[in-house]
Design an enzyme around this catalytic site. Structure first.
Site, PDB file in Angstrom:
ATOM      1  N   HIS A 188       6.571  -0.189   1.227  1.00 25.21           N
ATOM      2  CA  HIS A 188       6.046   0.498   0.063  1.00 25.21           C
ATOM      3  C   HIS A 188       6.728   0.591  -0.918  1.00 25.21           C
ATOM      4  O   HIS A 188       7.369   0.573  -0.996  1.00 25.21           O
ATOM      5  CB  HIS A 188       5.927   1.779   0.885  1.00 25.21           C
ATOM      6  CG  HIS A 188       4.965   1.989   2.202  1.00 25.21           C
ATOM      7  ND1 HIS A 188       3.733   1.692   2.463  1.00 25.21           N
ATOM      8  CD2 HIS A 188       5.859   2.486   3.534  1.00 25.21           C
ATOM      9  CE1 HIS A 188       3.744   1.893   3.481  1.00 25.21           C
ATOM     10  NE2 HIS A 188       5.087   2.169   3.944  1.00 25.21           N
ATOM     11  N   TYR A 220       0.636  -1.398   0.192  1.00 29.79           N
ATOM     12  CA  TYR A 220      -0.109  -0.136   0.121  1.00 29.79           C
ATOM     13  C   TYR A 220       0.822   1.330   0.130  1.00 29.79           C
ATOM     14  O   TYR A 220       2.138   1.537   0.431  1.00 29.79           O
ATOM     15  CB  TYR A 220      -1.082   0.429   1.061  1.00 29.79           C
ATOM     16  CG  TYR A 220      -0.434  -0.435   2.837  1.00 29.79           C
ATOM     17  CD1 TYR A 220      -0.454   0.849   3.749  1.00 29.79           C
ATOM     18  CD2 TYR A 220      -0.455  -1.242   3.008  1.00 29.79           C
ATOM     19  CE1 TYR A 220       0.150   1.093   4.561  1.00 29.79           C
ATOM     20  CE2 TYR A 220       0.524  -1.622   4.286  1.00 29.79           C
ATOM     21  CZ  TYR A 220       1.016  -0.322   4.993  1.00 29.79           C
ATOM     22  OH  TYR A 220       0.636  -0.745   6.159  1.00 29.79           O
TER      23      TYR A 220
END
Ligand SMILES: *[C@@H]1O[C@H](CO)[C@@H](O)[C@H](O)[C@H]1NC(C)=O
Ligand SMILES: *[C@@H]1O[C@H](CO)[C@@H](O)[C@H](O)[C@H]1NC(C)=O
Ligand SMILES: *[C@@H]1O[C@H](CO)[C@@H](O)[C@H](O)[C@H]1NC(C)=O
Ligand SMILES: *[C@@H]1O[C@H](CO)[C@@H](O)[C@H](O)[C@H]1NC(C)=O
Length: 338
Positions: free
Chosen positions: A314, A266
């Site tokens: 990430h 995400y």
């Protein structure tokens, strides 16, 4: 009357004002002078922007969108697909997420709370916090300038403080302080992004923007900002509860699916904040993002502890490429500090 290029409202109370044209022009000139001074690079044309929360796609090319030289929402063929699926930015009583979005969201951080538990918590949240977010809408006679301030060590020694404070909206994140670092990061904060593990005490005029990653983050917000039973009856976190805004999980999914094409688990807080700013501002300047000259990712407020800090879950590189593309298209101005 002689006016100086100093921040007009360093207190952060004033979000967007309707300034007379002469003053706006003066401000623009000041911003440019400061930019030239601070970057010594000269020719950055005033950049700009996309849009604000409501247009769901680029408007007609001849329409006047904002009072800046360029507006983020000015048509840009290379980006049009990215802006026409934007959900509401913040949760409100009028906007709740579907079970499909919830099921995406609850996989971000393991917590197997049900959709109905989420809905019950949201209901409680809006009994305490403002039922709808306070946003300044776009208007042809307004220029909403924003500074998005990351926590990178590249800010150390940058002298960007006055330039950052010159923006209408100054968004900081996580544990990024101003006290003691005013020369490099400024004094003004209108919005402070955080999640439970990065919480930070705020003054009573700064908007707390919660990025929730699970239902218990919402419960944390309630608990932290309501007075405790004991021992001193004070809330655990200092912030004005009337200025709380909660990022919509659907917006997180939109950034992950549409902007990042599902890369990584995400998006990072920094990237989410940047894309959020594209939707709240007409002009965005980005400070304190990225590694320093030696490739270190430390914070401006902490000495370098770990060489080569990794970006974890990430998609750091993909995010960086998008930021560079936005800069090439003059949708953002990226101030590196060196
Ligand atoms: C913009 O263009 C559209 C279609 O070409 C036209 O209908 C509209 O009146 C124009 N608007 C302005 C403000 O010129
Ligand atoms: C969403 O909110 C609306 C308006 O408050 C409500 O009528 C509706 O039942 C809610 N839907 C869900 C799935 O919670
Ligand atoms: C914010 O805090 C200051 C000083 O602590 C106080 O004087 C002021 O009344 C407060 N403002 C609001 C809106 O609570
Ligand atoms: C900031 O730069 C100064 C001077 O180069 C240095 O002494 C200091 O340790 C740096 N601070 C951090 C947090 O890296």
């Amino acid at each position: 009357m002689r006016r100086q290029c100093v921040p007009l409202a360093a207190t952060g109370t004033e979000l967007i004002s309707e300034r007379p044209a002469a003053e706006m022009l003066h401000r623009k000139l000041c911003v440019r002078l400061l930019l030239i001074y601070f970057t010594a690079v000269g020719i950055f044309m005033t950049s700009s922007w996309f849009f604000s929360s409501y247009p769901r796609s680029f408007p007609p090319q001849n329409a006047s969108l904002c009072a800046c030289d360029k507006c983020i929402m000015d048509f840009e063929p290379g980006l049009s697909g990215l802006f026409n699926k934007t959900p509401e930015l913040f949760l409100s009583t009028k906007n709740n997420i579907s079970e499909k979005i919830f099921n995406w969201w609850r996989r971000l951080q393991p917590e197997w709370r049900s959709f109905s538990a989420y809905q019950t918590t949201v209901k409680k949240v809006f009994q305490i916090f403002p039922p709808s977010p306070q946003l300044t809408e776009p208007s042809p006679d307004r220029c909403r300038t924003c500074a998005v301030v990351g926590n990178s060590g590249i800010l150390n020694g940058s002298h960007y403080g006055p330039l950052i404070d010159f923006h209408d909206i100054v968004i900081r994140m996580n544990r990024g302080p101003t006290k003691g670092y005013e020369r490099d990061v400024g004094t003004k904060t209108t919005h402070h992004v955080m999640y439970p593990h990065s919480s930070f005490n705020l003054d009573n005029i700064t908007r707390l923007v919660l990025f929730p990653y699970k239902t218990s983050d919402l419960e944390w917000l309630i608990k932290s900002l309501t007075p405790r039973e004991k021992p001193d009856n004070k809330p655990g976190l200092e912030a004005n509860k009337d200025l709380v805004m909660i990022l919509n999980p659907a917006f997180m999914r939109y950034v992950h699916h549409v902007w990042l094409k599902k890369k990584g688990m995400y998006p990072s807080t920094g990237f989410l904040t940047l894309i959020l700013s594209l939707h709240m501002c007409d002009e965005v300047d980005v400070f304190g993002f990225g590694a320093d000259r030696s490739g270190n990712w430390n914070h401006y407020f902490e000495p370098l502890a770990v060489e080569e800090l990794k970006t974890g879950n990430h998609p750091g590189n993909d995010e960086y490429k998008i930021i560079q593309r936005l800069q090439r298209l003059k949708k953002i101005r990226f101030l590196r500090g060196w």
